[in-house]
Design an enzyme around this catalytic site. Structure first.
Site, PDB file in Angstrom:
ATOM      1  N   LYS A 166       0.830  -1.208   0.000  1.00  0.00           N
ATOM      2  CA  LYS A 166       0.000   0.000   0.000  1.00  0.00           C
ATOM      3  C   LYS A 166       0.863   1.255   0.000  1.00  0.00           C
ATOM      4  O   LYS A 166       0.629   2.187  -0.777  1.00  0.00           O
ATOM      5  CB  LYS A 166      -0.929   0.021   1.224  1.00  0.00           C
ATOM      6  CG  LYS A 166      -1.937   1.163   1.197  1.00  0.00           C
ATOM      7  CD  LYS A 166      -2.555   1.395   2.552  1.00  0.00           C
ATOM      8  CE  LYS A 166      -1.622   2.156   3.459  1.00  0.00           C
ATOM      9  NZ  LYS A 166      -2.233   2.597   4.731  1.00  0.00           N
ATOM     10  N   ASP A 183      -6.450   1.041   1.042  1.00  0.00           N
ATOM     11  CA  ASP A 183      -6.492   1.155   2.496  1.00  0.00           C
ATOM     12  C   ASP A 183      -7.871   0.706   2.971  1.00  0.00           C
ATOM     13  O   ASP A 183      -8.657   0.143   2.208  1.00  0.00           O
ATOM     14  CB  ASP A 183      -6.174   2.585   2.934  1.00  0.00           C
ATOM     15  CG  ASP A 183      -7.261   3.576   2.543  1.00  0.00           C
ATOM     16  OD1 ASP A 183      -8.164   3.213   1.751  1.00  0.00           O
ATOM     17  OD2 ASP A 183      -7.221   4.719   3.026  1.00  0.00           O
TER      18      ASP A 183
END
Length: 214
Positions: free
Chosen positions: A120, A138
């Site tokens: 991420k 997320d």
């Protein structure tokens, strides 16, 4: 979600916010990398409060290594898990100096080899700093993807891959920012604000949340 609806979905988000940006404050790719690494399990607002003074003094890996782990902790102690995060930031700064001439690499594998940097974080840096079409999933994007039907998956990686496949041009570059902001401010976790959502009619979520009564 049908292809035509996906295009309309992004089109409406783009019309409402033509130039979406990360809410993390940064001055260059390095400070962006540090900010994103610090933001795990923390809010952007909290990270920004802690890093304003830090980034005014420290904006390169060399300066961070010179500051040291204890010095960094004094700046970020209000952020959750600050001890382990400080250790990782110093270690990744040392690796950037040793392996990349002090520069942040525009390469996913190289980024993910840095301490404390996962997929991420790498995706955010690649997109925001280097303009690559990546999808940083997320908790907000995971929720929005599954709730709306835009990209359903049991893991963040599954949602990422489906977003990558489903998201058309000209929306690919800014897609993850639109989705994060939509999840943060409209499609909220506990009570999505469907009554003011610009894409409610395209969304698979039922029942739609009614407007609060006066």
């Amino acid at each position: 979600m049908k292809r035509a609806d996906v295009f309309e979905f992004y089109g409406r988000l783009a019309e409402a916010n033509p130039h979406p940006e990360t809410e993390l404050e940064y001055t260059n790719p390095y400070t962006l990398l540090v900010a994103v690494a610090l933001s795990a399990q923390a809010t952007d607002v909290g990270v920004n409060k802690a890093t304003r003074a830090l980034f005014a003094e420290v904006d390169t890996p060399a300066k961070m290594v010179a500051l040291g782990e204890d010095g960094l902790k004094q700046h970020i102690r209000t952020i959750g898990l600050f001890n382990s995060k400080a250790k990782n930031v110093i270690a990744l700064s040392e690796m950037l100096l040793a392996d990349h001439g002090g520069e942040v690499p525009a390469d996913r594998d190289a980024l993910e080899r840095l301490p404390g940097v996962g997929r991420k974080t790498a995706n955010v840096v690649l997109n925001t700093a280097f303009g690559q079409e990546t999808f940083a999933v997320d908790t907000h994007i995971f929720r929005v993807g599954n709730r709306t039907g835009l990209a359903r998956g049991k893991t963040p990686l599954a949602v990422e891959l489906k977003l990558d496949k489903a998201t058309p041009q000209p929306f690919r570059l800014h897609a993850h920012h639109w989705l994060i902001l939509h999840g943060r401010y409209t499609c909220k976790a506990r009570r999505p604000e469907c009554w003011r959502c610009p894409v409610a009619d395209l969304c698979a979520y039922k029942p739609k949340t009614p407007a609060p009564t006066a």
